[in-house]
Every structure is written in structure tokens, then in C-alpha cells.
Scaffold this active site. Structure first.
Site, PDB file in Angstrom:
ATOM      1  N   GLU A  45       0.845  -1.203   0.000  1.00  9.61           N
ATOM      2  CA  GLU A  45       0.000   0.000   0.000  1.00  9.61           C
ATOM      3  C   GLU A  45       0.876   1.248   0.000  1.00  9.61           C
ATOM      4  OE1 GLU A  45      -2.738   0.240   3.343  1.00  9.61           O
ATOM      5  OE2 GLU A  45      -2.743   2.417   3.204  1.00  9.61           O
ATOM      6  N   ARG A  49       0.187  10.328   0.371  1.00 10.69           N
ATOM      7  CA  ARG A  49       0.516  11.396   1.317  1.00 10.69           C
ATOM      8  C   ARG A  49       1.730  12.177   0.883  1.00 10.69           C
ATOM      9  NH1 ARG A  49       0.398   8.023   6.880  1.00 10.69           N
ATOM     10  NH2 ARG A  49      -1.282   6.680   6.189  1.00 10.69           N
ATOM     11  N   THR A  73      -4.728   5.975   1.924  1.00 12.11           N
ATOM     12  CA  THR A  73      -5.139   7.335   2.294  1.00 12.11           C
ATOM     13  C   THR A  73      -5.970   7.984   1.182  1.00 12.11           C
ATOM     14  OG1 THR A  73      -2.878   7.424   3.219  1.00 12.11           O
ATOM     15  CG2 THR A  73      -4.317   9.267   3.702  1.00 12.11           C
ATOM     16  N   LYS A 133     -10.612  -2.387   6.970  1.00 14.52           N
ATOM     17  CA  LYS A 133      -9.390  -2.029   7.681  1.00 14.52           C
ATOM     18  C   LYS A 133      -9.819  -1.599   9.085  1.00 14.52           C
ATOM     19  CE  LYS A 133      -5.968   1.729   7.503  1.00 14.52           C
ATOM     20  NZ  LYS A 133      -4.956   2.345   6.650  1.00 14.52           N
TER      21      LYS A 133
HETATM   22  C1  3PG Z   1      -0.572   4.737   8.578  1.00 15.54           C
HETATM   23  O1  3PG Z   1      -1.578   5.390   8.720  1.00 15.54           O
HETATM   24  O2  3PG Z   1       0.506   5.234   8.287  1.00 15.54           O
HETATM   25  C2  3PG Z   1      -0.716   3.282   8.664  1.00 15.54           C
HETATM   26  O3  3PG Z   1      -1.828   2.958   9.380  1.00 15.54           O
HETATM   27  C3  3PG Z   1       0.486   2.635   9.234  1.00 15.54           C
HETATM   28  O4  3PG Z   1       0.559   2.863  10.579  1.00 15.54           O
HETATM   29  P1  3PG Z   1       1.921   2.534  11.327  1.00 15.54           P
HETATM   30  O5  3PG Z   1       2.947   3.503  10.796  1.00 15.54           O
HETATM   31  O6  3PG Z   1       1.603   2.773  12.784  1.00 15.54           O
HETATM   32  O7  3PG Z   1       2.292   1.114  11.025  1.00 15.54           O
END
Ligand code: 3PG
Length: 212
Positions: A45, A49, A73, A133
Site C-alpha cells: 500500500e 501522502r 489514504t 481495515k
Molecule cells: C498509517 O496510517 O501510516 C498506517 O496505518 C500505518 O501505521 P503505522 O505507521 O503505525 O504502522
């Protein structure tokens, strides 16, 4: 038309862990994805961002055999359309809104929507979403919370993401309502920036070996 559940399930079952990636420099995307695939984690994934995330997805989709790139995201129509256009095989959102679900209904590329409460899960089940999720997993109650949903909301199966580590992944994966977990620990921003491909491959291998 509601989405076909088997598509998102295939992504969730590809491996026990979906690495969540923040890619600043698209030139790193191909070697990064190759390391993840070599380590046994094909579904990845790439979060929207960073300004060049879509370029990274496109490069992986076109150049990395065996990879199943997805976009994370994703929150609106423009992002969903652009992510599909770039070659994303799945779409992830931290939450879900009626508008986002309407957009997903227009696409064959499946959405993995986020939920963090019984009511949010119920709203998604009403819309035909049984693969979700759980976000932010650790902050929202972790494995004990998710275990509590497994009996009353048995149809919902999750990919917990947010604060998950290799150790925590094992306890999530032992639950009957967890298909896979997501997390950035396998390839964090520092590992990608420093081109630590062997470290990424090693962490991927450990994650891929988790029982479920
Ligand atoms: C995120 O929003 O970046 C993901 O959920 C991953 O979360 P993490 O960096 O806590 O693994």
C-alpha cells in the site's frame, strides 16, 4: 453496483502483512517493491501522502513482477480515479463516508474502507462491505477490541493497521476475524530513504512467515 468481495479478499490473503509505505522519491519505488516481493509480501500500500505517490504506484505496477500495488489514504473521487489510472489494484481509506462508498461503487478496483467502532462496522456491512481495515488499530483498542467484535459482527473480517509491529501482528493474526495486518515497520521512511533493501527484504520475510 456493490463491489465484489472476492477481489479485496484476494489482496488480503496474498500475505499476512500489507506494508504501508510513504514514498517521497519515486526512483526508490521499484527496488523497494522488488525487495518486498522477494521477501514474500506482494500486496503493498503506497499512501497518497506525498506529492509523487501516484508516480511510485505507476512505476511499481509497470515494472515489478508479482507486485500487487495499492493506494492508501484515498478520500475523494479525484484520488480514487487517479489511483486506478496509475495501476492500483486496491484502494485503502482510513475511514469511510457515504460519498466515498458511492465512488467505490463506480470502480472495479476494490476499496478496503476503515472502521474503528461497532457502528462504523455495521454501517459498512449495510453497504455490503465485509472486508475492512481496522484503523487506528492499537489506538482504538487493539486485538482485545477486535476480538470482542468477532462474535456479534462475525461477517466482518479485518486488516488491523496503525501501531502494529511484528510481535503485535502475531496476536492479531490469531483472531478469527483477522485476515491480514498492515503496517509501516517493514519499510519505514528511513529504510526507504537509505535504500536499505536487504533490511526491508529481511523484515518482509519475517512478516511473510507469520502464521494465520
Ligand atoms: C498509517 O496510517 O501510516 C498506517 O496505518 C500505518 O501505521 P503505522 O505507521 O503505525 O504502522
Amino acid at each position: 453496483m456493490p463491489q465484489d468481495i472476492s477481489r479485496v479478499e484476494a489482496v488480503m490473503m496474498a500475505a499476512p502483512v500489507i506494508p504501508v509505505l510513504i514514498v517521497e522519491d519515486p526512483s526508490k519505488a521499484v527496488p523497494m517493491a522488488e525487495a518486498l516481493v522477494r521477501g514474500g509480501l506482494p500486496a503493498i500500500e503506497i499512501t497518497l501522502r506525498t506529492p509523487r505517490a501516484l508516480e511510485a504506484i505507476k512505476l511499481v505496477a509497470e515494472n515489478v513482477e508479482g507486485a500487487i500495488p495499492g493506494a492508501g489514504t484515498v478520500m475523494d473521487q479525484a484520488q480514487y480515479d487517479a489511483a486506478v489510472e496509475a495501476g492500483s489494484k486496491f484502494i485503502v481509506s482510513p475511514g469511510a463516508t457515504p460519498k466515498l462508498l458511492d465512488i467505490a461503487d463506480q470502480h472495479d478496483v476494490p476499496l478496503l474502507p476503515g472502521a474503528a467502532s461497532a457502528s462504523e462496522v455495521m454501517a459498512l456491512l449495510e453497504r455490503g462491505y465485509e472486508r475492512l481495515k481496522f484503523f487506528p488499530a492499537e489506538q482504538a483498542g487493539g486485538a482485545p477490541f477486535l476480538k470482542s467484535l468477532s462474535s456479534p459482527l462475525a461477517a466482518a473480517k479485518f486488516c488491523p493497521t496503525g501501531g502494529v509491529s511484528l510481535e503485535k501482528a502475531a496476536s492479531y493474526l490469531s483472531l478469527p476475524n483477522v485476515l491480514c495486518v498492515g503496517g509501516s515497520w517493514i519499510a519505514d521512511a528511513k529504510a526507504i530513504a537509505s535504500e536499505d533493501w536487504s533490511g526491508i527484504e529481511e523484515r518482509a520475510r519475517a512478516a511473510a512467515a507469520l502464521p494465520r
